[in-house]
Design an enzyme around this catalytic site. Sequence first.
Site, mmCIF file in Angstrom:
data_model
loop_
_atom_site.group_PDB
_atom_site.id
_atom_site.type_symbol
_atom_site.label_atom_id
_atom_site.label_comp_id
_atom_site.label_asym_id
_atom_site.label_seq_id
_atom_site.Cartn_x
_atom_site.Cartn_y
_atom_site.Cartn_z
ATOM 1 N N HIS A 92 0.848 -1.199 0.000
ATOM 2 C CA HIS A 92 0.000 0.000 0.000
ATOM 3 C C HIS A 92 0.883 1.249 0.000
ATOM 4 C CE1 HIS A 92 -3.860 -2.184 1.136
ATOM 5 N NE2 HIS A 92 -2.937 -3.112 1.282
ATOM 6 N N TYR B 288 3.987 -5.411 9.646
ATOM 7 C CA TYR B 288 3.894 -3.953 9.567
ATOM 8 C C TYR B 288 5.017 -3.318 10.385
ATOM 9 C CZ TYR B 288 -0.891 -4.489 7.626
ATOM 10 O OH TYR B 288 -1.976 -4.822 6.859
HETATM 11 C C1 HEM Z 1 -0.474 -11.720 6.362
HETATM 12 C C2 HEM Z 1 -1.139 -10.869 5.676
HETATM 13 C C3 HEM Z 1 -0.703 -9.454 5.385
HETATM 14 C C4 HEM Z 1 0.554 -8.923 5.286
HETATM 15 C C5 HEM Z 1 1.890 -9.645 5.427
HETATM 16 C C6 HEM Z 1 0.415 -7.513 5.011
HETATM 17 C C7 HEM Z 1 1.464 -6.628 4.849
HETATM 18 C C8 HEM Z 1 1.361 -5.260 4.789
HETATM 19 C C9 HEM Z 1 2.445 -4.326 4.924
HETATM 20 C C10 HEM Z 1 3.903 -4.712 5.104
HETATM 21 C C11 HEM Z 1 1.932 -3.066 4.862
HETATM 22 C C12 HEM Z 1 2.707 -1.756 5.013
HETATM 23 C C13 HEM Z 1 2.703 -1.355 6.482
HETATM 24 C C14 HEM Z 1 3.455 -0.082 6.819
HETATM 25 O O1 HEM Z 1 4.633 0.100 6.411
HETATM 26 O O2 HEM Z 1 2.894 0.772 7.547
HETATM 27 C C15 HEM Z 1 0.520 -3.207 4.683
HETATM 28 C C16 HEM Z 1 -0.365 -2.149 4.576
HETATM 29 C C17 HEM Z 1 -1.743 -2.326 4.583
HETATM 30 N N1 HEM Z 1 -2.446 -3.507 4.673
HETATM 31 FE FE1 HEM Z 1 -1.711 -5.331 4.822
HETATM 32 N N2 HEM Z 1 -0.916 -7.187 4.956
HETATM 33 C C18 HEM Z 1 -1.635 -8.356 5.203
HETATM 34 C C19 HEM Z 1 -3.000 -8.498 5.269
HETATM 35 C C20 HEM Z 1 -3.895 -7.467 5.185
HETATM 36 C C21 HEM Z 1 -5.328 -7.629 5.340
HETATM 37 C C22 HEM Z 1 -6.081 -8.914 5.681
HETATM 38 C C23 HEM Z 1 -5.843 -6.400 5.171
HETATM 39 C C24 HEM Z 1 -7.318 -6.162 5.242
HETATM 40 C C25 HEM Z 1 -7.985 -5.201 5.434
HETATM 41 C C26 HEM Z 1 -4.755 -5.458 4.931
HETATM 42 C C27 HEM Z 1 -4.851 -4.080 4.735
HETATM 43 C C28 HEM Z 1 -3.807 -3.208 4.662
HETATM 44 C C29 HEM Z 1 -3.968 -1.781 4.547
HETATM 45 C C30 HEM Z 1 -5.287 -1.025 4.504
HETATM 46 C C31 HEM Z 1 -2.674 -1.243 4.490
HETATM 47 C C32 HEM Z 1 -2.308 0.221 4.330
HETATM 48 C C33 HEM Z 1 -2.197 0.920 5.636
HETATM 49 C C34 HEM Z 1 -1.763 2.329 5.398
HETATM 50 O O3 HEM Z 1 -2.413 3.045 4.603
HETATM 51 O O4 HEM Z 1 -0.762 2.737 5.997
HETATM 52 N N3 HEM Z 1 -3.570 -6.151 4.949
HETATM 53 N N4 HEM Z 1 0.190 -4.547 4.648
#
Ligand code: HEM
Lengths: 179, 359
Positions: free
Chosen positions: B66, B334
């Site tokens: 993201h 995260y």
């Molecule tokens: C094991 C599963 C998942 C992994 C490894 C993963 C990994 C990541 C990582 C590494 C980030 C960046 C975080 C940062 O640097 O602040 C991210 C952002 C995000 N993830 Fe996931 N994610 C997973 C599952 C999900 C699920 C199930 C959702 C469901 C809603 C989701 C929604 C988001 C959102 C909305 C962001 C953006 C947050 C922002 O705007 O800062 N993720 N994810």
Amino acid sequence: MNGQPMFHPFARVMHWLMATMILAMLFIGAGMVSTVSEKHQWLVGIHKPLGAAVFVLALVRLGFRLTHPAPPLPADLPLWQKLAAHASHWLLYALMLAMPLIGWGMLSAGGYPVTLGGGIQLPSILPANPALFAWLRESHRYLAWLFFLTFLAHMGAALMHGLIRRDGVLRSMTVARRD
Amino acid sequence: MHDPSSKRRPPHALWRWALIGVAMAGSAAAFGYVGGWLAPGRLTPNSLVDALQANGGDHPGYRRNHAKGICVAGHFESSGLLAPYSSSPLFQPGNTPLVGRLAIPGGNPYAPDSSAPIRSFALRFDLPDGEQWRTGMNAMPVFPVSTPEAFYELQLASHPLPDTGKPDPERMKAFFTTHPETTAFLAWVKTAHPSASYATETYNSLNAFYLRDAGGQRHAVRWRVEPEGAIPAASGPAAGDTDYLAADLRQRLGAGPLRWKLVMTLAGPGDPVDDAASVWPDGRQEVVAGTVVIDGEQAQDSGPCRDVNYDPTVLPRGIEVSGDPLLAARSAAYAESYLRRTSEEGHLPGTESPKEAAR
Ligand code: HEM
Ligand code: HEM
Ligand code: HEM
């Protein structure tokens, strides 16, 4: 032998209680950042309150230590070993205080609420700042490794005193010989 | 007993030294195992984030997933209707400030807005007593996978090929056929189109959580934020425009605040509380907890959302994690992504600095 020098019983209890807690903290910390399983969640939940407890106990223990000197090391111990013993002990004390403070500080700098579970929340002690967060987070890791290496050397030296030199140093921290 | 220090040569000295060696080596090995260095097969936060980074490319300072997004600010107007289900003061009638982020999935901050049919909304509610509620939601009805292991395999399978810049279709097919839990997601994604606006989307927590009421009872829930009232659709991007989402948002906010209802869905008996890849049936009880009002935006490289890790396990009292295995994995991954990007932001030695010009 009555003259056998011993640490004060309170110092001994604190030593072994805190040794257990700190070793647990090192293993919990290393374990929780190396897994994405549910263990991560519950280990973090233990890590923060246990770390806070280490900090409080370390303050009490250090206060006690400054008013109750340690028994002297054997007179025939080589000077470098005496120096190493003292330096490593103060390093261990410093890390017991520094590690929890850094943990608290890095969460503050990262903008996280510093929760200890059970609804307890500590105030933030640093302004939110990404560079500060990153420096503290990396220090928390490398100082933890230093902590572990110092512990290894400390345990090796204590066992050397107890098993090889048999000079009463290990005993001074455990139980007095009854004779 | 004699003076102990006069005993220079203990019996079985060799064995004694060996015992000391074993104690030290054993401790070191145990630490190495727990820390993962001696357990290379374990799925670690590092390997998960490496996989995301390998797909998105190296973009110092940005989120590893993201990566492209925009900061938004506003407040939450609580209706008070959720108060019987959660003891959090957040759900008493009243307003709570929030810092949010709208984004698209993927690790490339320069990706065209049409690169994925999914938009995301992250929120941090700042309660007066210093507590926080952080949530990251996706505009999709169901998540493709149930476990972190499957998420990891999906990342490996969707690694772009050097020649096409797209994932290997064979590998993707192989992944989906060996992962039947992806069925619901696949059915949805066939019909999904990249929306022309963040404002028209409904964003889902996907993971389930527990609310805890003042009497100590827990209630399994999922939540979503959905546009309040009729929202005019965007006219659609001009040909070749790849950054239309931010422009559309700015334009809409220029005309007034945007409002989303925060809707909590209570699980029915037997609804899975630990599986983001399965949909709950329609007709479940729903409670409108309040309204998310967004009235400002800021570029993500200088806005207040930049240094926020929207870790979904940062919860106030009155909301708790469920047994969904994705939650722990998200928290761990995260944190790793956050450490990488803040290290780059802070110019720590050994890290690449963010490219100022490109930001
Ligand atoms: C094991 C599963 C998942 C992994 C490894 C993963 C990994 C990541 C990582 C590494 C980030 C960046 C975080 C940062 O640097 O602040 C991210 C952002 C995000 N993830 Fe996931 N994610 C997973 C599952 C999900 C699920 C199930 C959702 C469901 C809603 C989701 C929604 C988001 C959102 C909305 C962001 C953006 C947050 C922002 O705007 O800062 N993720 N994810
Ligand atoms: C005796 C005190 C402590 C010891 C020995 C200790 C040790 C550790 C270790 C070994 C790690 C893993 C570092 C790595 O490899 O990256 C770690 C991480 C961490 N520690 Fe501590 N710690 C202590 C106190 C605290 C306290 C008091 C807090 C917070 C209140 C804290 C919060 C954390 C956090 C948040 C992480 C990182 C979790 C993540 O990135 O997912 N620590 N600690
Ligand atoms: C993480 C674990 C440990 C920590 C943090 C720790 C810390 C300390 C500290 C700070 C002292 C100095 C006491 C003072 O002078 O006030 C000390 C002394 C001592 N420790 Fe440990 N210790 C740990 C584990 C162990 C283990 C496993 C052993 C034995 C195998 C041990 C044996 C001793 C002995 C014999 C002394 C007395 C040394 C002397 O007389 O100068 N310790 N420890």
